[in-house]
Motif scaffolding. Structure first.
Motif: not given
Ligand SMILES: Cc1cc2nc3c(=O)[nH]c(=O)nc-3n(C[C@H](O)[C@H](O)[C@H](O)COP(=O)(O)OP(=O)(O)OC[C@H]3O[C@@H](n4cnc5c(N)ncnc54)[C@H](O)[C@@H]3O)c2cc1C
Lengths: 777, 293
Positions: A687, A694-695, A698-700, A702-703, A705, A708, A762
């Motif tokens: 982003i 801005l990200n 790895f918190r923001d 999103k690879v 896991t 999934e 989502p």
């Protein structure tokens, strides 16, 4: 003591298609592997780079005095120390910058005795900037009054590509359905587990040894040399084990010459290693693109034309990213039989991050568009004319021997088999129909099934003057084999494949084959690990070298056994009679006998394999790969229409692999490739706001896991490629390319909504469903 | 990053509290919040770094008394999320805590993460805070005062004062979280959302607890996470449910009230629209689950 070999018989068996363990897997699993990131050389200093952290600015002044005074700091450098050094294949980049063009720009660098001191020193460098208005999209960059980013590229225009074939106006007039959409493919990045690292070390003759994660060591010398002002011949590239590349290391990036400049000036080895945040901000991205795709079709379901107008944000510098149209256009012109083509692409400089190569190379972006258009046609033709969706695909699928408008020669083409295999295995047609019907009914959770397919080069891609690979093979007195190959191992598994091929030819266990392939002073030329080419090209090379060795051994044995060489074979560590496997002599004894005689006959052979492909060329009309391959993915999803969560439950894949070589490696490439495509489709997104990421964590970012990962059903279609080793084709990129549009088509099947702009996260999905509900009611 | 001058790891609560009273101290438990905040430059170490993991008596889960009014559950500050997840007594009496622990991070993080750290970190998205708020829990704070330990208890819904901020004074340590044993007919449900099923920071989260008798909810407590500067109680939602027979009409009214209870912001993880939307969805979902069970 001589062994009695009489009565010993060895049957002919084959290694090809077996499951071979990756030789380095146990060490990696238990943490024993030393990655480049772990390496420490005696006297080594730690380099750290000061990045601008702003997108566009003049540098008014830099004060390094405080940093230089800090105890433990050996050197601080800025652009003043590196004038005239240029980088990148259009030479628009530099190791250190005198003007800031993007957030990551390297402004100064420090070498110190510890990482902590280097980091502290960086904070003491005072830079005064004058911020400039920036360009943050390709559209902005094209405006007449846009700020000029690169001096030598007026109007911010970077690379441009074009391919036209046939009469577009006529084709449009002859179309019953014309689809016209703009797909916006977003920024994602590789997220290699091992962050970027280089260790540079000069000797007293001015020769640089660079420990690098590069995936193209020989061109790397050529690309690194001008950034240092030295001769490429004075560079030795050593490739320690790397924690992933996936295209990210197919170019030279500024931290590498910076490490070398610091090393030369301090006279010490210097290591530059990124932390995770630096890695996010300073690594190449996948090339984002706005793809304006128009496709025509008759009411009989015959494709009439494709026109693609691609606008790419080049970012501030030109790496491999904006060259991806070379591959995009092969899909536009070559996937399904499309008689008329109009392809254009333009890259525009901006103050954003810049893209490099990334598994799938433009085809991830283009197939996201073309495969959705195919699905839209299938929907419309089925609704209006009751046409079976698979029949529509089959009508347009090429067959073996067809040649595309760009002159890709589809020698062995099994697209039709891939389509029918995947469709039958997943019960596509029935499920698609029942989910379409269920769409209109009440209910929070909706199922969907979607099909997508694509084509990709599967026998290298002759973008450089040579797409070849050199191999040297020697055998010792104990029948152990050493293969020195130009091909790099970056985790993909060429180590297993080469031992397997050599084992097949020489009848020795794969564990008796040692690979040497991490030192450019030892290995012969190879163009690098990319374009799904290594098993095909280096595999062919290893096979040819092994056959030469075998011929040498059998010629010697035939003299001794008084039979012709053709009547002999190598199996299970023996020279045997070909017809019944009767053992003649143990292979190691044979080799010793050849060696220790008045005229020694030692096995040391070499081979240079150049595939029979044609150079890409400026007009893009050439058979640029020695093979082409197809894959079909069918994704089954469950959509929570309230939260917008998309769960991919199953993916059925059918791929033309030519011939399975290492079954285990193949499966792993399918799974790994799919994981990349899954993240791209659903959750990964860099982003940016005015050129700033801005990200960067790895918190923001999103690879996917483990939970999934969907169930994967794999069907390998063996087309038996004439040019490939044992019939094999390159396989590694298609699984990344095809899965995202299959998911998008499945989400459409579930919800009736097309997602032209990934990722389908989502919020985006929930919002679109909610808006549709508002509009419908 | 400033330098740590002294590292201590006291075994006795007295020693820990004395050290706290004596000057600037950074408290560390599982370090799963602290470390990323330090390396990210959001926080710097104070002169003394105190590891509280060795303090005796702060790692127990105990229940005194029964479900009839007088019962109390006390969870020590050093109890980890993994321990909560596997605790049978909690599963029986306060299952909502175990549900939240189930959706927390990953195995490695759950093994290290303490509930004291989760609460003191005071993130609006702190996942253990939600079930504790729904259970009406209080924070037990201790400090060194005139040569002995002085404790006070602060209801959790007053404890949080802003993102990363709470009522604990610099010389206070959180020693435990306590709450009344919920009566037999209690319900408790937790829900969290993020784009990934694992290792996810909540886009929003929600918890609800109360007593259910013949379809009627009483003593309802609702908590929301990641929809305001702190985790918060949903007072309008609680009012929409209190004493009502749970039917579709009431559920719809509660979902509407929930959307009014929250005041989320746009950030890179989600927009205000999506967070508000999800709160409505979750309220309906959880209440429908209550009806079905
Ligand atoms: C990969 C990852 C995933 C995560 N996933 C989640 C998740 O799903 N949900 C979630 O809620 N959180 C998550 N977190 C955040 C974190 O793990 C939790 O908040 C955890 O409970 C913090 O506990 P700790 O013991 O590690 O705290 P620490 O990091 O040790 O401390 C946190 C803060 O509280 C203070 N502190 C700690 N204990 C006390 C005490 N007893 N008294 C006073 N002050 C104290 C510390 O000084 C510090 O400021 C995640 C973190 C990581 C790294």
């Amino acid at each position: 003591m001589a062994e009695n070999v009489a009565f010993k018989h060895i049957e002919k068996t084959s290694m090809i298609g077996k499951r071979i363990k990756k030789p380095d897997a146990p060490a990696k699993a238990i943490g024993k592997t030393r990655y480049i990131n772990d390496m420490v050389l005696p006297q080594m200093l730690y380099g750290k780079i000061l990045h601008a952290g702003r997108p566009h600015a003049e540098i008014i002044s830099i004060d390094t005095s405080e940093a230089e005074k800090l105890a433990g700091v050996h050197l601080v450098i800025t652009a003043k120390d590196t004038p005239d050094l240029k980088l990148g294949f259009v030479k628009d980049n530099a190791p250190l910058k005198s003007k800031v063009l993007c957030e990551r720009d390297e402004v100064a660098a420090v070498a110190a005795i510890s990482e902590a001191i280097a980091a502290a020193a960086i904070k003491l460098i005072k830079v005064s900037y004058k911020d400039l208005p920036g360009v943050f999209s390709a559209e902005e960059g094209l405006k007449a009054d846009a700020p000029q980013i690169q001096e030598n590229f007026p109007g911010n225009k970077s690379l441009k590509f074009e391919f036209k074939h046939g009469d577009l106006a006529e084709a449009e007039a002859g179309s019953d359905i014309i689809l016209d959409h703009v797909f916006n493919v977003h920024y994602v990045t590789h997220c290699c587990m091992g962050t970027s690292c280089a260790i540079a070390d000069f000797d007293h003759n001015g020769k640089l040894t660079i420990y690098s994660q590069t995936q193209y060591p020989y061109n790397y010398k050529m690309d690194l040399a001008p950034a240092l002002g030295i001769d490429p011949g004075d560079i030795r590239v050593i490739q320690p084990t790397t924690g992933g590349s996936f295209g990210a290391k197919l170019d030279v990036y500024p931290y590498e010459p910076v490490a070398a400049i610091l090393a030369r000036k301090t006279g010490r080895p210097v290591k530059v290693l990124f932390d995770r945040e630096e890695e996010f901000i300073n690594s190449p991205t996948r090339q984002p693109a706005a793809i304006h795709l128009r496709t025509g079709c008759t009411s009989d379901g015959i494709l009439t034309f494709r026109s693609a107008d691609v606008l790419m944000d080049n970012g501030a510098y030109t790496s491999w990213g904006p060259t991806v149209p070379v591959i995009m256009m092969r899909t536009v012109s070559g996937h399904y039989r499309v008689p008329v083509i109009d392809f254009k692409a333009q890259a525009v400089y901006s103050n954003n991050a810049y893209a490099g190569s990334f598994r799938g190379y433009g085809n991830v972006q283009m197939t996201y568009a073309t495969a959705q258009h195919m699905d839209m046609f299938a929907e419309e033709l089925s609704e209006k004319y009751g046409m079976d969706p698979i029949e529509f695909h089959l009508k347009n699928a090429q067959k073996s021997g067809e040649v595309t408008p760009q002159k890709s020669y589809l020698r062995e083409c099994v697209l039709a088999e891939c389509l029918t295999t995947a469709a039958e295995a997943s019960d596509y047609v029935n499920k698609h129909k029942s989910y379409t019907e269920a769409r209109a009914q009440e209910g929070r959770y909706k199922r969907g099934i979607g099909l997508a397919s694509s084509i990709h080069n599967a026998g290298g891609a002759k973008i450089h003057k040579s797409d070849g690979c050199g191999t040297i093979l020697k055998m010792d007195d104990y029948a152990r084999v050493t293969v020195i190959t130009g091909a790099s191992e970056i985790g993909q598994g060429i180590d297993a494949v080469i031992s397997q091929i050599v084992s097949e030819e020489l009848g020795v266990p794969p564990e008796h084959v040692t690979l040497v392939n991490n030192d450019s002073d030892i290995g012969p030329w190879d163009v690098g690990v990319h374009a799904s080419r290594t098993t095909f090209i280096a595999g062919n090379g290893a096979k040819r070298a092994a056959i030469k060795a075998k011929e040498q051994i059998l010629a010697a044995a035939s003299k001794q056994a008084n039979v012709t060489a053709e009547e002999l074979d190598l199996r299970g560590g023996y020279v045997v009679q070909d017809k019944d496997g009767a053992a003649v002599i143990r292979l190691d004894r044979m080799l010793r006998q050849m060696h220790f005689q008045p005229t020694p006959d030692v096995v040391m052979v070499s081979d240079y394999y150049e595939p029979n492909s044609e150079l890409e060329g400026k007009d893009h009309i050439s058979d640029h790969s020695a093979a082409y391959s197809h894959a079909v993915h069918i994704a089954e999803v469950m959509v929570d229409t309230l939260t917008g969560e998309v769960k991919v439950e199953k993916v059925t894949m059918a791929q033309d692999v030519g011939r399975v070589i290492n079954q285990m490696g193949l499966e792993a490439q399918m799974e790994g490739g799919l994981a990349f495509g899954l993240g791209f489709a659903l959750s990964e997104e860099m982003i940016f706001e005015e050129g700033r990421l801005l990200n960067p964590n790895f918190r923001d970012y999103k690879v996917p896991t483990a939970p999934e990962m969907p169930e994967i059903e794999m069907h390998f279609i063996e087309s038996d490629c004439e040019e490939g080793p044992y019939g094999a084709k390159g396989i590694a990129e298609l699984p990344t390319i095809v899965v995202a549009p299959a998911i998008a088509n499945a989400v459409y099947n579930a919800t009736g909504i097309r997602f032209l702009n990934p990722p389908m996260n989502p919020e985006k999905v929930a919002r679109a469903i909610w808006e549709k509900k508002q509009a419908d009611s | 990053m400033s330098e740590i001058e002294r590292y201590i790891a006291p075994k006795k609560l007295d020693d820990a509290l004395e050290a706290l009273a004596g000057g600037p101290v950074t408290i560390v438990a599982g370090a799963t919040d602290l470390t990323p905040q330090i390396t990210g430059g959001k926080l710097s170490y104070k002169a003394t770094l105190m590891n509280i993991q060795h303090i005796e008596g702060l790692n127990a889960v105990t229940k005194k008394g029964g479900t009839k009014k007088d019962g109390k559950i006390r969870i020590g500050a050093l109890v980890t999320v993994s321990e909560i997840r596997g605790n049978h007594m909690l599963k029986n009496h306060a299952g909502i805590l175990c549900q939240a622990a189930d959706h927390f991070a990953s195995e490695q993080i759950r093994n290290a993460a303490t509930i004291g750290g989760n609460i003191c970190n005071a993130s609006p998205a702190g996942d253990m805070i939600i079930p504790f708020l729904a259970l009406g829990a209080s924070a037990e704070l201790a400090r060194w005062q005139d040569g002995s330990i002085e404790t006070r208890s602060v209801p959790l819904d007053e404890f949080f004062t802003g993102p990363g901020r709470n009522m604990a004074r610099d010389d206070e340590l959180l020693t435990a979280v306590t709450f009344d044993v919920p009566p037999e007919n209690s319900i408790g449900l937790f829900r969290k959302s993020g784009p990934r099923p694992a290792l996810e920071i909540s886009t929003v989260s929600m918890g609800i607890s109360g007593e259910l008798t013949e379809g009627t909810l009483k003593n309802v407590r609702v908590a929301f996470g990641a929809v305001g500067p702190t985790a918060l109680r949903g007072k309008l939602t609680e009012a929409a449910l209190e004493g009502k027979i749970l039917n579709q009409e009431v559920i719809q009214a509660a979902a509407l009230a929930a959307r009014k209870d929250v005041s989320p912001i746009d950030d890179i993880r989600a927009t205000k629209w999506y967070r508000t939307h999800l709160i409505g969805v979750f309220t309906e979902e959880l209440l429908n689950n209550v009806c079905q069970n």
